[in-house]
Design an enzyme around this catalytic site. Structure first.
Site, PDB file in Angstrom:
ATOM      1  N   CYS A  58       0.817  -1.233   0.000  1.00 51.39           N
ATOM      2  CA  CYS A  58       0.000   0.000   0.000  1.00 51.39           C
ATOM      3  C   CYS A  58       0.843   1.273   0.000  1.00 51.39           C
ATOM      4  O   CYS A  58       0.366   2.327  -0.406  1.00 51.39           O
ATOM      5  CB  CYS A  58      -0.957   0.005   1.180  1.00 51.39           C
ATOM      6  SG  CYS A  58      -2.143  -1.341   1.089  1.00 51.39           S
ATOM      7  N   HIS A  87      -3.502   7.502   1.850  1.00 48.09           N
ATOM      8  CA  HIS A  87      -3.861   6.152   1.407  1.00 48.09           C
ATOM      9  C   HIS A  87      -5.279   5.866   1.888  1.00 48.09           C
ATOM     10  O   HIS A  87      -5.625   6.107   3.044  1.00 48.09           O
ATOM     11  CB  HIS A  87      -2.878   5.151   2.001  1.00 48.09           C
ATOM     12  CG  HIS A  87      -3.274   3.738   1.771  1.00 48.09           C
ATOM     13  ND1 HIS A  87      -3.673   3.273   0.540  1.00 48.09           N
ATOM     14  CD2 HIS A  87      -3.348   2.665   2.623  1.00 48.09           C
ATOM     15  CE1 HIS A  87      -3.961   1.988   0.633  1.00 48.09           C
ATOM     16  NE2 HIS A  87      -3.783   1.596   1.884  1.00 48.09           N
ATOM     17  N   ASN A  96     -10.071   0.102  -0.688  1.00 49.65           N
ATOM     18  CA  ASN A  96      -8.610   0.161  -0.586  1.00 49.65           C
ATOM     19  C   ASN A  96      -8.010  -0.432  -1.857  1.00 49.65           C
ATOM     20  O   ASN A  96      -8.092  -1.637  -2.078  1.00 49.65           O
ATOM     21  CB  ASN A  96      -8.174  -0.615   0.659  1.00 49.65           C
ATOM     22  CG  ASN A  96      -6.674  -0.584   0.895  1.00 49.65           C
ATOM     23  OD1 ASN A  96      -5.903  -0.201   0.016  1.00 49.65           O
ATOM     24  ND2 ASN A  96      -6.263  -1.003   2.077  1.00 49.65           N
TER      25      ASN A  96
HETATM   26  O1  UT7 Z   1      -3.950  -0.898   3.317  1.00 52.74           O
HETATM   27  C1  UT7 Z   1      -3.124  -1.437   4.280  1.00 52.74           C
HETATM   28  C2  UT7 Z   1      -3.534  -0.981   5.567  1.00 52.74           C
HETATM   29  N1  UT7 Z   1      -4.731  -1.662   5.987  1.00 52.74           N
HETATM   30  C3  UT7 Z   1      -5.453  -1.070   6.876  1.00 52.74           C
HETATM   31  O2  UT7 Z   1      -5.130   0.025   7.242  1.00 52.74           O
HETATM   32  C4  UT7 Z   1      -6.621  -1.795   7.490  1.00 52.74           C
HETATM   33  C5  UT7 Z   1      -6.693  -1.411   8.927  1.00 52.74           C
HETATM   34  N2  UT7 Z   1      -7.760  -2.047   9.672  1.00 52.74           N
HETATM   35  C6  UT7 Z   1      -9.055  -1.702   9.514  1.00 52.74           C
HETATM   36  O3  UT7 Z   1      -9.403  -0.903   8.667  1.00 52.74           O
HETATM   37  C7  UT7 Z   1     -10.060  -2.283  10.493  1.00 52.74           C
HETATM   38  O4  UT7 Z   1      -9.374  -2.907  11.541  1.00 52.74           O
HETATM   39  C8  UT7 Z   1     -11.059  -3.271   9.836  1.00 52.74           C
HETATM   40  C9  UT7 Z   1     -12.018  -2.525   8.955  1.00 52.74           C
HETATM   41  C10 UT7 Z   1     -10.286  -4.317   9.058  1.00 52.74           C
HETATM   42  C11 UT7 Z   1     -11.877  -3.998  10.930  1.00 52.74           C
HETATM   43  O5  UT7 Z   1     -12.538  -3.037  11.737  1.00 52.74           O
HETATM   44  P1  UT7 Z   1     -12.498  -3.190  13.336  1.00 52.74           P
HETATM   45  O6  UT7 Z   1     -13.331  -2.130  13.896  1.00 52.74           O
HETATM   46  O7  UT7 Z   1     -11.038  -3.239  13.728  1.00 52.74           O
HETATM   47  O8  UT7 Z   1     -13.221  -4.567  13.551  1.00 52.74           O
HETATM   48  P2  UT7 Z   1     -12.654  -5.931  14.208  1.00 52.74           P
HETATM   49  O9  UT7 Z   1     -11.631  -6.554  13.322  1.00 52.74           O
HETATM   50  O10 UT7 Z   1     -12.276  -5.626  15.613  1.00 52.74           O
HETATM   51  O11 UT7 Z   1     -13.961  -6.807  14.182  1.00 52.74           O
HETATM   52  C12 UT7 Z   1     -15.131  -6.453  14.942  1.00 52.74           C
HETATM   53  C13 UT7 Z   1     -16.194  -7.513  14.709  1.00 52.74           C
HETATM   54  C14 UT7 Z   1     -15.679  -8.929  14.873  1.00 52.74           C
HETATM   55  O12 UT7 Z   1     -16.688  -9.684  15.494  1.00 52.74           O
HETATM   56  P3  UT7 Z   1     -16.569 -10.044  17.059  1.00 52.74           P
HETATM   57  O13 UT7 Z   1     -15.296 -10.807  17.203  1.00 52.74           O
HETATM   58  O14 UT7 Z   1     -16.517  -8.713  17.773  1.00 52.74           O
HETATM   59  O15 UT7 Z   1     -17.814 -10.848  17.343  1.00 52.74           O
HETATM   60  C15 UT7 Z   1     -15.539  -9.416  13.442  1.00 52.74           C
HETATM   61  O16 UT7 Z   1     -15.690 -10.807  13.312  1.00 52.74           O
HETATM   62  O17 UT7 Z   1     -16.700  -7.417  13.368  1.00 52.74           O
HETATM   63  C16 UT7 Z   1     -16.669  -8.702  12.744  1.00 52.74           C
HETATM   64  N3  UT7 Z   1     -16.462  -8.525  11.320  1.00 52.74           N
HETATM   65  C17 UT7 Z   1     -17.476  -8.331  10.450  1.00 52.74           C
HETATM   66  N4  UT7 Z   1     -18.791  -8.273  10.600  1.00 52.74           N
HETATM   67  C18 UT7 Z   1     -19.539  -8.051   9.511  1.00 52.74           C
HETATM   68  C19 UT7 Z   1     -15.290  -8.489  10.649  1.00 52.74           C
HETATM   69  N5  UT7 Z   1     -15.512  -8.281   9.342  1.00 52.74           N
HETATM   70  C20 UT7 Z   1     -16.844  -8.195   9.185  1.00 52.74           C
HETATM   71  C21 UT7 Z   1     -17.685  -7.968   8.093  1.00 52.74           C
HETATM   72  N6  UT7 Z   1     -19.017  -7.899   8.291  1.00 52.74           N
HETATM   73  N7  UT7 Z   1     -17.189  -7.804   6.841  1.00 52.74           N
END
Ligand code: UT7
Length: 322
Positions: free
Chosen positions: A113, A249, A279
Site C-alpha cells: 500500500c 492512502h 482500498n
Molecule cells: O492498506 C493497508 C492498511 N490496511 C489497513 O489500514 C486496514 C486497517 N484495519 C481496519 O481498517 C479495520 O481494523 C477493519 C475494517 C479491518 C476492521 O474493523 P475493526 O473495527 O477493527 O473490527 P474488528 O476486526 O475488531 O472486528 C469487529 C467484529 C468482529 O466480530 P466479534 O469478534 O466482535 O464478534 C468481526 O468478526 O466485526 C466482525 N467482522 C465483520 N462483521 C460483519 C469483521 N468483518 C466483518 C464484516 N461484516 N465484513
C-alpha cells in the site's frame, strides 16, 4: 535547483462497480457494518480482460495527455504494485511497450500500500540525479485476484484500480519551488505477519491469498502515519496549518479521520475516495490525487501531502508543491 514537478495526473477503474449489498449476498456481512467500520460503499472489480498492466496503461495515457507530452519522451517508468501481471517481467515493461516507449528505464516497486510513495521517492531521486528527465510513476493493482472471497474480514475492504503521475525534472527557484519537496520512507519487517499473502513463487509456488490482522494494522497505521507526517513537514519547514490538501492512502475512513485529527486538519482538506474505490493498495493515493485534480480542488501552487502505510510494514509521506 532541480525539482521533480507533477505535470500530469491520470487514473483508471475497472468497468464493474460492486456494492456492499452485492457482497452481502456472498459472505456474512452487511452494508451497515462495512460503511460504519470502513466508510466503504463501493469498489471496482476487474474483469478477466482488465489487468494490472491494462489499468496502468489507461491511467498512464491520461497522465501523459494531461502533461501534453509524447509518450516516447518518457525515459523512466516506476510502477508500484503487489499484483503484477506475471512474476516477471516487471509490469512496468509491459506498460512501456503498450505506450510505445523504447530504451528508457522501467521497473516495478513492491511496497504494497505504500508502493506509490516508495515509487515517488525513487523516481524523484533519479530525476534529481540526472538519470532521467521525464518519469511516469504509477500505482496499479488488481487485489481482487488475491482476495479470499470467503473471508469477510478482508474481501469487503479492497478494490482494483490505477493512478499515475508524470514527473518532469525542472529547474526551480528558491522561492516557493514547485515539485516534490521531501519524501520520508520507512519499513519495519518485524510486523510482516500482520498483513501478508500466504503464497509466492519461492515458497508455495502459488499466488496465495491476502491475510490481515486488521485491528493491529489499524493501531500501527495511526501512530506511524502521524510520525512520518511530522518528519516530512519538519524537513520542509512547514507546519500542518500550511497544508492545502492531504491525499492519504484510502484504507479506512476512520484512519483518515484519526490522522486529520492528529494534525488538527479540517476534514474538508482531506481527499477521501475510499467510499467509492475501497482500498486499492498502491493505486489509492494517485487515484485520489487524480480525482481531486480533475474536479478542480487541487490546483497549481497548492501544498499537497501524500501518505500511505501498508504490508511489511512500510510507510511514508511526501510533501509536494503542485
Ligand atoms: O492498506 C493497508 C492498511 N490496511 C489497513 O489500514 C486496514 C486497517 N484495519 C481496519 O481498517 C479495520 O481494523 C477493519 C475494517 C479491518 C476492521 O474493523 P475493526 O473495527 O477493527 O473490527 P474488528 O476486526 O475488531 O472486528 C469487529 C467484529 C468482529 O466480530 P466479534 O469478534 O466482535 O464478534 C468481526 O468478526 O466485526 C466482525 N467482522 C465483520 N462483521 C460483519 C469483521 N468483518 C466483518 C464484516 N461484516 N465484513
Amino acid at each position: 535547483m532541480i525539482r521533480s514537478v507533477i505535470v500530469g495526473t491520470g487514473s483508471a477503474l475497472p468497468r464493474r462497480a460492486v456494492s456492499n449489498a452485492e457482497l452481502a449476498e456472498r459472505v456474512d456481512t452487511s452494508d451497515e457494518w462495512i460503511v460504519e467500520r470502513t466508510g466503504i460503499s463501493n469498489r471496482h472489480i476487474a474483469a478477466p480482460d482488465e489487468t494490472t498492466s491494462s489499468l496502468a496503461t489507461d491511467a498512464a495515457r491520461k497522465a501523459i495527455e494531461a502533461a501534453g507530452f509524447e509518450a516516447a519522451s518518457i525515459d523512466l517508468i516506476v510502477l508500484a504494485t503487489a499484483t503484477p501481471d506475471q512474476t516477471f517481467p516487471a509490469t512496468a515493461t509491459i506498460v512501456q511497450n503498450n505506450l510505445g516507449c523504447r530504451g528508457g528505464i522501467a521497473f516495478d516497486v513492491a511496497a504494497v500500500c505504500s508502493g506509490f510513495l516508495y515509487a515517488v521517492g525513487v523516481a524523484d531521486s533519479m530525476l534529481r540525479s540526472g538519470m532521467a528527465k521525464r518519469a511516469l510513476v504509477i500505482g496499479s493493482e488488481t487485489f481482487s485476484r488475491i482476495l479470499d472471497w470467503e473471508d469477510r474480514t478482508t474481501c469487503v475492504l479492497f478494490g482494483d484500480g490505477a493512478g499515475a503521475i508524470v514527473l518532469e525534472a525542472q529547474e526551480q527557484g528558491a522561492e516557493a519551488p514547485r515539485g516534490v519537496l521531501a519524501t520520508r520512507l520507512h519499513a519495519d519487517g518485524a510486523h510482516n505477519q500482520l498483513l501478508f499473502v500466504d503464497g509466492g513463487p519461492s515458497t508455495t509456488g502459488t499466488v496465495g491469498k491476502l491475510r490481515m490482522k486488521g485491528r493491529e494494522v489499524f493501531r500501527h497505521a495511526v501512530v506511524n502515519l502521524a510520525e512520518v507526517l511530522g518528519e516530512v513537514l519538519e524537513e520542509t519547514g512547514h507546519s500542518a496549518a500550511d497544508i492545502d490538501w492531504l491525499v492519504p492512502h484510502q484504507a479506512n475512513a476512520r484512519i483518515l479521520d484519526a490522522t486529520a485529527r492528529k494534525l488538527n486538519l479540517p476534514a474538508e482538506k482531506v481527499i477521501m475516495t475510499v467510499g467509492q474505490h475501497a482500498n486499492t493498495s498502491a493505486a489509492s493515493v494517485p487515484l485520489a490525487l487524480d480525482v481531486a485534480v480533475r474536479d478542480g480542488r487541487i490546483r497549481q501552487g497548492d501544498l499537497v501531502v501524500l501518505e500511505a502505510m501498508g504490508g511489511g510494514f512500510t510507510w511514508g509521506a511526501s510533501v509536494v508543491r503542485m
